[in-house]
Design a protein around this motif. Structure first.
Motif, PDB file in Angstrom:
ATOM      1  N   GLY A   1      29.579  51.373  42.924  1.00  0.00           N
ATOM      2  CA  GLY A   1      28.327  51.150  42.228  1.00  0.00           C
ATOM      3  C   GLY A   1      28.466  50.598  40.824  1.00  0.00           C
ATOM      4  N   THR A   2      29.694  50.441  40.331  1.00  0.00           N
ATOM      5  CA  THR A   2      29.885  49.901  38.988  1.00  0.00           C
ATOM      6  C   THR A   2      29.962  48.380  39.043  1.00  0.00           C
ATOM      7  N   ASP A   3      29.183  47.746  38.194  1.00  0.00           N
ATOM      8  CA  ASP A   3      29.147  46.285  38.123  1.00  0.00           C
ATOM      9  C   ASP A   3      30.145  45.842  37.050  1.00  0.00           C
ATOM     10  N   TYR A   4      31.336  45.487  37.464  1.00  0.00           N
ATOM     11  CA  TYR A   4      32.373  45.148  36.510  1.00  0.00           C
ATOM     12  C   TYR A   4      32.131  43.789  35.855  1.00  0.00           C
ATOM     13  N   GLN A   5      31.381  42.912  36.526  1.00  0.00           N
ATOM     14  CA  GLN A   5      31.032  41.649  35.884  1.00  0.00           C
ATOM     15  C   GLN A   5      30.096  41.897  34.711  1.00  0.00           C
ATOM     16  N   SER A   6      29.173  42.853  34.870  1.00  0.00           N
ATOM     17  CA  SER A   6      28.292  43.215  33.754  1.00  0.00           C
ATOM     18  C   SER A   6      29.093  43.802  32.600  1.00  0.00           C
ATOM     19  N   MET A   7      30.136  44.565  32.948  1.00  0.00           N
ATOM     20  CA  MET A   7      30.994  45.115  31.896  1.00  0.00           C
ATOM     21  C   MET A   7      31.683  43.986  31.128  1.00  0.00           C
ATOM     22  N   ARG A   8      32.214  43.007  31.844  1.00  0.00           N
ATOM     23  CA  ARG A   8      32.847  41.872  31.170  1.00  0.00           C
ATOM     24  C   ARG A   8      31.844  41.143  30.288  1.00  0.00           C
TER      25      ARG A   8
ATOM     26  N   PHE B   1      43.249  41.802  22.682  1.00  0.00           N
ATOM     27  CA  PHE B   1      42.606  42.024  23.988  1.00  0.00           C
ATOM     28  C   PHE B   1      41.565  40.964  24.263  1.00  0.00           C
ATOM     29  N   SER B   2      41.540  40.495  25.502  1.00  0.00           N
ATOM     30  CA  SER B   2      40.527  39.563  25.973  1.00  0.00           C
ATOM     31  C   SER B   2      39.867  40.134  27.224  1.00  0.00           C
ATOM     32  N   PRO B   3      38.541  39.980  27.379  1.00  0.00           N
ATOM     33  CA  PRO B   3      37.883  40.428  28.617  1.00  0.00           C
ATOM     34  C   PRO B   3      38.474  39.779  29.867  1.00  0.00           C
ATOM     35  N   ASP B   4      39.184  38.665  29.688  1.00  0.00           N
ATOM     36  CA  ASP B   4      39.834  38.023  30.838  1.00  0.00           C
ATOM     37  C   ASP B   4      41.012  38.842  31.359  1.00  0.00           C
ATOM     38  N   ASN B   5      41.519  39.761  30.528  1.00  0.00           N
ATOM     39  CA  ASN B   5      42.691  40.556  30.913  1.00  0.00           C
ATOM     40  C   ASN B   5      42.289  41.901  31.510  1.00  0.00           C
ATOM     41  N   ILE B   6      41.265  41.877  32.369  1.00  0.00           N
ATOM     42  CA  ILE B   6      40.779  43.069  33.053  1.00  0.00           C
ATOM     43  C   ILE B   6      40.993  42.906  34.552  1.00  0.00           C
TER      44      ILE B   6
END
Length: 279
Positions: A155-162, A186-191
């Motif tokens: 249920g977690t939207d990880y794209q919304s987190m990014r 840190f970059s959001p791309d490194n998730i």
């Protein structure tokens, strides 16, 4: 030279607020949500599988090879944290006392929305993790890069987190935080988002996060178990000789958080127990 660090992030508790606001809250909703993780240097990251296997080797009767803290007995949990306390990684946990959000006002309306509290605590956690990475790299005179692996959560939207992280990085938040994520490391791309059962780092993060939650979340009898987290005290990150607000992040802060005596003693006691934690 660039030194790589990896953080593995898991959670304990849930985001639910609706029933907590009732006169007799449902025991199905946790009073705390803890988003926590472990931080490892690249060379120690390669050892995580071996460390997990060391833990599981103590429990030969278990058929599954993945480590899940809630499936262990009390004695097994103690043995697991005693072993992991000797390993080289850092711990940081952002812990929300959800009762304080049930005020019927703007915070209740905001954080009852799916994903908002999870993302909010993740921001606090990443602020401390990136700060720890940057300070460690500065001491060595190298450039640092943090990679983050989240345990997949239904249920977690990880794209919304990014998207939320990118919004912060670009300075578009409506309310500016007191601290900020250090975007130089840190970059959001490194998730990445991965399954708990397949990653030893996520399983060790589960141990650290669940151990911390056990010291704050009352069981059905109203009791706590701080022994697990206290055993791991050496591993909690600290800043200026303090674990509070770095390795153990309380929301609200300890000065305004309505903690009972055992919870307060645990939080303050961690400062006395650590020895050279960190990445």
């Amino acid at each position: 030279m660039t030194r790589k660090y990896v953080a593995y992030i898991d959670e304990a508790g849930d985001e639910g607020l609706g029933k907590l606001a009732l006169p007799k809250p449902s025991p199905a909703q946790s009073k705390w949500l803890v988003i926590g993780g472990i931080l490892a240097r690249e060379e120690h990251d390669r050892s995580l599988v071996a460390w997990r296997d060391e833990v599981m080797a103590m429990f030969p009767a278990k058929k599954r090879r993945d480590l899940h803290f809630r499936n262990l007995s009390h004695d097994q949990k103690v043995a697991a944290v005693e072993l992991l306390a000797q390993k080289q990684f850092g711990i940081s946990c952002a812990c929300s006392n959800k009762i304080t959000l049930c005020d019927g006002g703007k915070y209740f309306d905001l954080f009852r929305q799916k994903g908002h509290l999870y993302n909010f605590l993740t921001r606090y956690l990443l602020e401390r993790l990136t700060s720890a990475v940057k300070e460690a790299a500065n001491r060595e005179g190298v450039r640092a890069e943090l990679h983050v692996v989240f345990s997949r959560r239904g249920g977690t939207d990880y794209q919304s987190m990014r998207d939320y992280l990118i919004l912060m990085r670009d300075g578009k938040e409506k309310i500016k935080p007191v601290r900020s994520i250090d975007w130089s490391v840190f970059s959001p791309d490194n998730i990445k988002v991965e399954n708990h059962s397949l990653w030893a780092g996520l399983q060790i993060a589960d141990v650290a996060t669940s151990a911390t939650a056990a010291a704050l979340e009352p069981n059905i009898y109203g009791n706590y178990e701080p022994r697990y987290a206290n055993t791991l005290a050496q591993r909690f990150l600290r800043k200026r000789n303090a674990v509070l607000d770095t390795g153990l992040i309380l929301l609200p802060p300890i000065g305004t958080n309505p903690l009972d005596k055992p919870q307060r003693e645990f939080a303050l006691g961690l400062n006395k127990l650590w020895q050279a934690p960190g990445p």
